[in-house]
Design a protein around this motif. Structure first.
Motif, mmCIF file in Angstrom:
data_model
loop_
_atom_site.group_PDB
_atom_site.id
_atom_site.type_symbol
_atom_site.label_atom_id
_atom_site.label_comp_id
_atom_site.label_asym_id
_atom_site.label_seq_id
_atom_site.Cartn_x
_atom_site.Cartn_y
_atom_site.Cartn_z
ATOM 1 N N GLU A 172 -13.845 10.638 -11.851
ATOM 2 C CA GLU A 172 -13.252 11.865 -12.369
ATOM 3 C C GLU A 172 -11.762 11.903 -12.041
ATOM 4 N N ARG A 173 -10.941 12.119 -13.064
ATOM 5 C CA ARG A 173 -9.495 12.138 -12.880
ATOM 6 C C ARG A 173 -8.985 13.577 -12.829
ATOM 7 N N THR A 174 -8.331 13.928 -11.757
ATOM 8 C CA THR A 174 -7.765 15.265 -11.631
ATOM 9 C C THR A 174 -6.314 15.169 -11.163
ATOM 10 N N TYR A 175 -5.503 16.140 -11.567
ATOM 11 C CA TYR A 175 -4.126 16.180 -11.089
ATOM 12 C C TYR A 175 -3.885 17.471 -10.302
ATOM 13 N N HIS A 176 -2.952 17.385 -9.372
ATOM 14 C CA HIS A 176 -2.683 18.478 -8.446
ATOM 15 C C HIS A 176 -1.186 18.768 -8.465
ATOM 16 N N SER A 177 -0.834 20.003 -8.781
ATOM 17 C CA SER A 177 0.567 20.384 -8.875
ATOM 18 C C SER A 177 1.034 21.026 -7.571
ATOM 19 N N SER A 219 0.810 -1.218 0.000
ATOM 20 C CA SER A 219 0.000 0.000 0.000
ATOM 21 C C SER A 219 0.844 1.269 0.000
ATOM 22 N N ALA A 220 2.064 1.197 0.514
ATOM 23 C CA ALA A 220 2.913 2.384 0.606
ATOM 24 C C ALA A 220 3.846 2.534 -0.591
ATOM 25 N N LEU A 221 3.633 1.731 -1.637
ATOM 26 C CA LEU A 221 4.546 1.709 -2.771
ATOM 27 C C LEU A 221 4.755 3.095 -3.365
ATOM 28 N N LEU A 222 3.680 3.856 -3.558
ATOM 29 C CA LEU A 222 3.771 5.160 -4.199
ATOM 30 C C LEU A 222 3.606 6.315 -3.217
ATOM 31 N N SER A 223 3.979 6.080 -1.955
ATOM 32 C CA SER A 223 3.887 7.158 -0.976
ATOM 33 C C SER A 223 4.837 8.296 -1.331
ATOM 34 N N ASP A 224 5.934 7.960 -2.002
ATOM 35 C CA ASP A 224 6.888 8.966 -2.466
ATOM 36 C C ASP A 224 6.935 8.939 -3.991
ATOM 37 N N PRO A 225 7.253 10.070 -4.632
ATOM 38 C CA PRO A 225 7.326 10.089 -6.098
ATOM 39 C C PRO A 225 8.442 9.182 -6.597
ATOM 40 N N PRO A 226 8.282 8.596 -7.784
ATOM 41 C CA PRO A 226 9.294 7.698 -8.323
ATOM 42 C C PRO A 226 10.593 8.416 -8.673
ATOM 43 N N SER A 227 10.506 9.715 -8.887
ATOM 44 C CA SER A 227 11.656 10.528 -9.243
ATOM 45 C C SER A 227 11.419 11.945 -8.718
ATOM 46 N N PRO A 228 12.472 12.679 -8.355
ATOM 47 C CA PRO A 228 12.296 14.055 -7.868
ATOM 48 C C PRO A 228 11.596 14.970 -8.857
ATOM 49 N N GLU A 229 11.596 14.600 -10.146
ATOM 50 C CA GLU A 229 10.936 15.430 -11.157
ATOM 51 C C GLU A 229 9.447 15.120 -11.287
ATOM 52 N N CYS A 230 9.007 14.013 -10.707
ATOM 53 C CA CYS A 230 7.621 13.564 -10.896
ATOM 54 C C CYS A 230 6.796 13.873 -9.654
ATOM 55 N N LEU A 231 6.436 15.126 -9.474
ATOM 56 C CA LEU A 231 5.808 15.581 -8.228
ATOM 57 C C LEU A 231 4.316 15.866 -8.350
ATOM 58 N N ILE A 232 3.745 15.668 -9.529
ATOM 59 C CA ILE A 232 2.323 15.952 -9.728
ATOM 60 C C ILE A 232 1.495 14.757 -9.269
ATOM 61 N N LYS A 233 0.489 15.011 -8.434
ATOM 62 C CA LYS A 233 -0.352 13.956 -7.880
ATOM 63 C C LYS A 233 -1.642 13.819 -8.689
ATOM 64 N N GLY A 234 -1.964 12.595 -9.072
ATOM 65 C CA GLY A 234 -3.211 12.329 -9.776
ATOM 66 C C GLY A 234 -4.176 11.573 -8.878
ATOM 67 N N THR A 235 -5.427 11.987 -8.855
ATOM 68 C CA THR A 235 -6.430 11.322 -8.020
ATOM 69 C C THR A 235 -7.670 10.983 -8.840
ATOM 70 N N VAL A 236 -8.420 9.999 -8.350
ATOM 71 C CA VAL A 236 -9.675 9.593 -8.987
ATOM 72 C C VAL A 236 -10.767 9.621 -7.926
ATOM 73 N N ASP A 237 -11.865 10.360 -8.175
ATOM 74 C CA ASP A 237 -12.934 10.439 -7.176
ATOM 75 C C ASP A 237 -13.939 9.309 -7.374
ATOM 76 N N ARG A 238 -15.003 9.312 -6.580
ATOM 77 C CA ARG A 238 -15.997 8.235 -6.620
ATOM 78 C C ARG A 238 -16.690 8.114 -7.974
ATOM 79 N N ASN A 239 -16.753 9.224 -8.689
ATOM 80 C CA ASN A 239 -17.424 9.231 -9.987
ATOM 81 C C ASN A 239 -16.465 8.898 -11.136
#
Length: 234
Positions: free
Chosen positions: A193-198, A171-191
């Motif tokens: 809907e895919r959104t990313y957060h910078s 469950s903690a596999l992606l707790s940290d970004p895979p690379s220091p350059e990959c800092l944008i978080k993507g989430t999926v809500d109940r519907n």
């Protein structure tokens, strides 16, 4: 009649030829002349995918696959033939650098798998036998990685480490970004809907990336948008 003809000419499913040095977003997505192209017949790992190397250690194989393609391209001109689009609106294409089939090169170098109605299976066998790229260790097929669960199959050219399930499906596999350059978080809500957060957005710090496997990291906003994610409002 003219309207119908125009509709055919401008239809995204029409075949087209594009040439130029590409902007490479990930191991199978590029941009040429503001057109996003998804390389046909192959599946490269997402940029946030984690694999195991030949010593059983975790490594950012998705970033490595993208960087391998960037290095191979080396600023050279690509010639791409496109036909059709995928569900994200990317043109589907076969691309060449100085006559070399890029799609085939990604598979034969071990940075992608053969997929779909096109067949690069023979190149996959070559990569596996050479322990090249992803095949140097253990990994989850990219199409399984996107919907991974405790039952996901882990493959490799040689033996799969006994703790591979824990390392690649924890469950903690992606707790940290895979690379220091990959800092944008993507989430999926109940519907769905895919959104990313910078970084810098109000919602960014509140997102816990260990919640569910639908959460993922991106290396750029362009990469996120190319696969159907939209920027969060805040």
């Amino acid at each position: 009649m003219m309207a119908a003809l125009l509709a055919v000419v401008t239809s995204p499913v029409c075949a087209a030829k594009l040439s130029g040095p590409p902007h490479i977003l990930d191991g199978n997505t590029i941009e040429i002349e503001q057109t996003r192209i998804r390389l046909s017949g192959i599946e490269a790992p997402e940029t946030d995918q984690i694999c195991l190397d030949g010593h059983g250690r975790k490594w950012a194989c998705g970033v490595a696959a993208r960087d391998a393609l960037i290095n191979y391209s080396n600023g050279r001109t690509w010639d791409c033939q496109t036909a059709g689009v995928d569900k994200y609106g990317r043109s589907l294409g076969s691309c060449f650098i100085e006559g070399q089939d890029v799609n085939a090169w990604m598979v034969s170098s071990g940075w992608a798998l053969s997929s779909g109605p096109y067949t690069y299976t023979i190149y996959e066998v070559v990569a596996s036998n050479a322990f090249a790229g992803l095949w140097s260790g253990a990994f989850i097929a990219p199409w399984d990685w996107r919907r991974r669960n405790k039952g996901s199959i882990i493959v490799g050219a040689s033996s799969v480490p006994g703790d591979a399930q824990e390392l690649l499906l924890g469950s903690a596999l992606l707790s940290d970004p895979p690379s220091p350059e990959c800092l944008i978080k993507g989430t999926v809500d109940r519907n769905g809907e895919r959104t990313y957060h910078s970084p810098g957005q109000l919602s960014y710090a509140q997102i816990d990336m260990t919640k569910k496997p639908a959460e993922r990291w991106f290396c750029s906003e362009t990469e996120a948008e190319a696969t159907g994610w939209r920027r969060a409002a805040q």
